[in-house]
Design an enzyme around this catalytic site. Structure first.
Site, short mmCIF file in Angstrom:
data_model
loop_
_atom_site.label_atom_id
_atom_site.label_comp_id
_atom_site.label_asym_id
_atom_site.label_seq_id
_atom_site.Cartn_x
_atom_site.Cartn_y
_atom_site.Cartn_z
N TYR A 91 1.17 -1.08 0.03
CA TYR A 91 -0.03 -0.06 -0.13
C TYR A 91 0.63 1.25 -0.14
O TYR A 91 0.92 1.89 -1.34
CB TYR A 91 -0.95 0.05 1.36
CG TYR A 91 -1.91 0.72 1.18
CD1 TYR A 91 -2.20 2.08 0.05
CD2 TYR A 91 -1.87 0.97 2.91
CE1 TYR A 91 -3.22 3.07 0.97
CE2 TYR A 91 -2.20 2.11 3.40
CZ TYR A 91 -3.09 3.54 1.98
OH TYR A 91 -3.62 5.25 2.77
N ASP A 98 9.73 -7.46 -3.94
CA ASP A 98 8.67 -7.95 -3.34
C ASP A 98 8.72 -9.52 -3.03
O ASP A 98 8.59 -9.75 -4.60
CB ASP A 98 7.80 -7.01 -4.10
CG ASP A 98 6.31 -7.03 -2.38
OD1 ASP A 98 6.23 -5.85 -2.10
OD2 ASP A 98 5.75 -8.38 -2.41
N TYR A 158 4.65 -6.56 16.78
CA TYR A 158 4.14 -5.76 15.49
C TYR A 158 5.68 -4.62 15.88
O TYR A 158 6.39 -4.11 15.84
CB TYR A 158 3.71 -5.05 14.59
CG TYR A 158 3.61 -4.18 13.63
CD1 TYR A 158 4.13 -4.38 12.86
CD2 TYR A 158 2.87 -3.18 14.03
CE1 TYR A 158 3.66 -3.71 12.15
CE2 TYR A 158 3.07 -2.05 13.36
CZ TYR A 158 3.66 -2.58 12.25
OH TYR A 158 3.80 -1.52 11.58
N LYS A 206 9.56 -3.88 14.59
CA LYS A 206 10.34 -2.54 14.27
C LYS A 206 10.82 -2.33 14.74
O LYS A 206 12.18 -1.49 14.33
CB LYS A 206 8.89 -1.82 13.47
CG LYS A 206 7.62 -2.73 12.74
CD LYS A 206 8.50 -1.57 11.75
CE LYS A 206 7.84 -2.75 10.45
NZ LYS A 206 7.68 -1.91 9.14
N HIS A 215 -7.83 -2.96 8.76
CA HIS A 215 -7.14 -1.80 8.82
C HIS A 215 -8.93 -0.66 8.84
O HIS A 215 -9.64 -1.03 7.58
CB HIS A 215 -6.87 -1.01 8.07
CG HIS A 215 -5.36 -0.74 8.10
ND1 HIS A 215 -4.57 -2.18 7.57
CD2 HIS A 215 -4.99 -1.25 9.31
CE1 HIS A 215 -3.15 -2.40 7.89
NE2 HIS A 215 -3.32 -1.82 9.01
N GLY A 217 -3.61 -5.39 22.95
CA GLY A 217 -2.77 -4.67 21.93
C GLY A 217 -2.75 -3.29 21.67
O GLY A 217 -1.41 -2.65 20.77
N1 UDP Z 1 -10.97 -1.41 15.26
C1 UDP Z 1 -11.78 -0.88 15.12
N2 UDP Z 1 -12.25 -2.41 14.01
C2 UDP Z 1 -11.62 -2.88 13.25
C3 UDP Z 1 -10.33 -2.22 12.89
C4 UDP Z 1 -10.30 -1.60 13.94
O1 UDP Z 1 -12.28 -0.22 15.86
O2 UDP Z 1 -12.26 -3.50 12.91
C5 UDP Z 1 -10.10 0.07 15.33
C6 UDP Z 1 -9.22 -0.21 16.33
O3 UDP Z 1 -9.25 -0.79 17.16
C7 UDP Z 1 -8.06 1.11 16.01
C8 UDP Z 1 -8.52 1.85 15.03
O4 UDP Z 1 -9.66 1.07 15.09
O5 UDP Z 1 -8.07 1.45 17.67
C9 UDP Z 1 -7.12 1.83 14.00
O6 UDP Z 1 -6.64 0.16 13.92
P1 UDP Z 1 -6.34 0.10 12.71
O7 UDP Z 1 -6.04 -1.72 12.59
O8 UDP Z 1 -6.45 0.45 11.48
O9 UDP Z 1 -4.77 0.78 12.77
P2 UDP Z 1 -3.95 0.06 13.97
O10 UDP Z 1 -3.16 1.78 14.61
O11 UDP Z 1 -3.73 -0.89 14.57
O12 UDP Z 1 -2.14 0.85 13.24
#
Ligand code: UDP
Length: 326
Positions: A12, A32, A141, A145, A189, A283
């Site tokens: 992405y 990739d 994760y 990193k 996401h 997490g």
């Molecule tokens: N989130 C949610 N439901 C979903 C996916 C994500 O409520 O189906 C919430 C997640 O708990 C976080 C925010 O959305 O608080 C962003 O999550 P994402 O996975 O997009 O990115 P991250 O912050 O994990 O990198």
């Protein structure tokens, strides 16, 4: 013009950055293994399907192309998956980076821009987060990193490698003129899942409503993928012109809760988001918002997208034209 290797360029953020580098006149090759990325994201004739651990294939590529610098995206990115399978994350993300750095040293390639993450901070005590904040990842994760950042620091101190690590917050949106967008399988996401819920009618689950935030849902700093691509280009140009490198946050400095993102998507699409509330996801820190003033001052970077609605609208344009998953 520089000869650049982009690892993870079929993904992405990597593919957006490739397109931006080509526009700026750089000569780009993508590495990739297509375990997560898609060949259709890579501009014609630039894809090398190689895994970072395949040192023989890496040596061949580096010998043939004589790169000036590397931009390193190739990594697994799902927090939840990393909690379930930590070893895979350390092997792929940290181990893959070590293999890459080893190859770079053998071929005397001494500049790298590394795709790091806000997840290196864990649960920050003070928000907005500055780069000198405590580094205490709360999931494998983030730790995978951070371990790569640590290796970069030592490689820099011991061998003169010059690096920029960009700790980005929540990448989102899409650049229509490149024809690429957010496309993960499975998708985890928030923004693409919200848009998918609108399209399919299958409800999204909001993970946790009891966080210490005004509406109880997690707050994140959403930054447009084109602004991140621009940050990589600026970091690369800086290293190419002798810049010393360093570690930088990349975000807009504005935090939005999960419910606010849902409301923004409703405003953009004119449709209701079907959702239910559920348990917290393991997490997940309550609040991650960047102080990016170091990046703004050092590299003269500023995000063009500050409004959440504009970012969601660009994601919606991609989602509506591609109708991914259900
Ligand atoms: N989130 C949610 N439901 C979903 C996916 C994500 O409520 O189906 C919430 C997640 O708990 C976080 C925010 O959305 O608080 C962003 O999550 P994402 O996975 O997009 O990115 P991250 O912050 O994990 O990198």
């Amino acid at each position: 013009m520089a000869k650049i290797l982009v690892t993870g360029g079929a993904g992405y953020i990597g593919s957006h950055t490739c397109h931006r580098l080509l526009e700026a006149g750089h000569d780009v090759q993508v590495l990739d293994d297509l375990s997560k990325g898609f060949a259709h994201n890579v501009p014609e004739g630039r894809l090398n399907v190689i895994n970072l651990h395949d040192l023989v294939a890496m040596d061949k590529l580096f010998s043939a192309k004589k790169f000036d610098a590397v931009i390193h995206f190739a990594a697994f990115i799902s927090v939840g998956e990393s909690v379930r399978e930590p070893e895979r994350y350390f092997r792929n993300n940290t181990g893959g980076s070590l293999a890459l750095l080893d190859t770079m040293r053998r071929h005397n390639v001494r500049r790298i821009v590394f795709s790091s993450t806000a997840a290196v901070y864990g649960n920050p005590e003070i928000v907005p987060i500055v780069e000198t904040s405590q580094l205490k990842p709360v999931n494998p994760y983030g730790e995978s990193k951070l371990m790569t950042e640590t290796t970069l620091r030592w490689s820099s101190e011991c061998t003169g490698l010059r690096y920029v690590a960009l700790r980005y917050f929540n990448a989102c949106g899409a650049e229509a003129r490149y024809g690429v967008g957010e496309e993960h399988e499975p998708e985890t996401h928030l923004i693409p899942l919200i848009l998918r819920a609108i399209r399919t009618g299958k409800p999204l689950t909001v993970f946790g409503t009891d966080y210490p935030t005004p509406d109880g849902t997690c707050i994140r700093d959403y930054v447009h993928v084109s602004d991140l691509a621009e940050a990589h280009l600026k970091a690369l140009d800086w290293l190419m012109s002798g810049g010393e490198g360093g570690v930088f946050n990349a975000g807009t400095g504005h935090g939005f809760s999960v419910l606010e993102v849902i409301r923004a998507a409703e405003a953009v699409t004119g449709q209701k988001v079907p959702f239910q509330t559920g348990e917290r996801r393991e997490g997940d820190p309550a609040m991650l918002v960047a102080d990016s003033s170091k990046l703004q001052k050092t590299l003269n970077w500023s995000p063009k997208y500050a409004k959440l609605e504009e970012m969601v609208a660009s994601a919606w344009a991609f989602e509506s034209s591609h109708a991914l998953g259900d």
